[in-house]
Enzyme design. Structure first.
Site, PDB file in Angstrom:
ATOM      1  N   SER A   1       2.306  -7.039   5.406  1.00 45.51           N
ATOM      2  CA  SER A   1       3.759  -7.039   5.287  1.00 45.51           C
ATOM      3  C   SER A   1       4.350  -6.168   6.388  1.00 45.51           C
ATOM      4  O   SER A   1       3.684  -5.245   6.891  1.00 45.51           O
ATOM      5  CB  SER A   1       4.173  -6.476   3.919  1.00 45.51           C
ATOM      6  OG  SER A   1       5.561  -6.214   3.868  1.00 45.51           O
TER       7      SER A   1
ATOM      8  N   TYR B   1       3.635   0.323  -2.477  1.00 45.65           N
ATOM      9  CA  TYR B   1       3.508  -1.028  -1.939  1.00 45.65           C
ATOM     10  C   TYR B   1       3.297  -0.979  -0.427  1.00 45.65           C
ATOM     11  O   TYR B   1       2.369  -1.595   0.111  1.00 45.65           O
ATOM     12  CB  TYR B   1       4.745  -1.867  -2.261  1.00 45.65           C
ATOM     13  CG  TYR B   1       4.717  -3.215  -1.575  1.00 45.65           C
ATOM     14  CD1 TYR B   1       3.811  -4.195  -1.979  1.00 45.65           C
ATOM     15  CD2 TYR B   1       5.565  -3.497  -0.502  1.00 45.65           C
ATOM     16  CE1 TYR B   1       3.747  -5.416  -1.332  1.00 45.65           C
ATOM     17  CE2 TYR B   1       5.507  -4.720   0.146  1.00 45.65           C
ATOM     18  CZ  TYR B   1       4.599  -5.679  -0.270  1.00 45.65           C
ATOM     19  OH  TYR B   1       4.536  -6.892   0.382  1.00 45.65           O
TER      20      TYR B   1
END
Length: 250
Positions: free
Chosen positions: A137, A150
């Site tokens: 990501s 995350y």
């Protein structure tokens, strides 16, 4: 069919489901794994059991993972490509307010399960001079409030991908970290516990990345000549870019 086999995790929605569709359309067989058996069976019904082999298990369950791998039919056992897509974000609270349980769930799903499956398939991937594509990501590079664990897990995925490249030197195995930015899937619904309004607000007017965009990128990477490796690729919608640093003033 071209005889190649891809194992795609998190195949029941978003990037994973779109990638299954793209690779089956391109003539590959696909091992599609995920938690939601009914969605996996829909893929099998649509494409046929000779094209899609469904594995319904929780990626965090190592025993189930190993059993599923050991029981692969012969036509699906020769894995040429592993797409480590399964992962999630949970919560948007700042670290000092966050619950520990979701943090641990993200670590086990995004990190522990990914490295476990990668290690399990490495002998086959080396034998077949295959490829690994890990879905990271932009959060692995650019922090934001509430991203905490995350972002940390995705930074691990990106660095682990580079480490694999170093270790697999000379084997012919290619490794790529794909790092998407804002993408409209079920991601925000999962992160917010099913808050559709929050998801709609986030993506409204933004023209975010679609699951098909990512699937097409993975298809391109997988079908490059075998002497080329894309180490990492970062994707953002044109309407997303970089914000200013935060400054707190007394």
């Amino acid at each position: 069919m071209n005889g190649k086999v891809a194992w795609i995790t998190g195949a029941t929605s978003g990037f994973g489901a779109a990638t299954v569709e793209r690779f089956v359309a391109g003539g590959w067989r696909v091992v599609a794994s995920g938690r939601r058996a009914e969605r996996l069976q829909q893929l099998v019904a649509r494409h046929g059991a000779d094209r899609v082999h469904a594995l319904a298990f929780d990626i965090r369950d190592e025993a189930a993972m190993r059993s599923a791998h050991a029981a692969l039919p012969a036509d699906f056992a020769g894995i040429d490509l592993l797409v480590n897509n399964a992962g999630l974000a949970l919560g948007t609270a700042p670290a000092q307010q966050a619950d520990l349980a979701p943090w641990k769930q993200m670590i086990v799903t995004n990190v522990t399960a990914l490295v476990t499956l990668s290690r399990l398939l490495l002998p086959t991937l080396i034998e077949r001079k295959g490829a690994i594509v890990n879905i990271s990501s932009t959060a692995s590079t650019y922090p934001y409030p509430g991203g905490n664990v995350y972002g940390g897990t995705k930074a691990f995925v990106s660095q682990f991908s580079l480490g694999l490249r170093a270790d697999l030197h000379g084997t012919g195995v290619r490794v790529t970290s794909v790092e998407p930015g804002m993408a409209e899937t079920e991601f925000t619904l999962v992160r917010t516990g099913g808050d559709q309004a929050a998801s709609d607000r986030l993506y409204a007017g933004a023209q975010p990345i679609t699951a098909s965009d990512v699937a097409d990128t993975l298809w391109w990477i997988a079908n490059l000549p075998p002497h080329l490796n894309v180490n990492r690729i970062e994707l953002m919608p044109v309407n997303q870019s970089f914000g200013a640093f935060q400054v707190h003033r007394q």
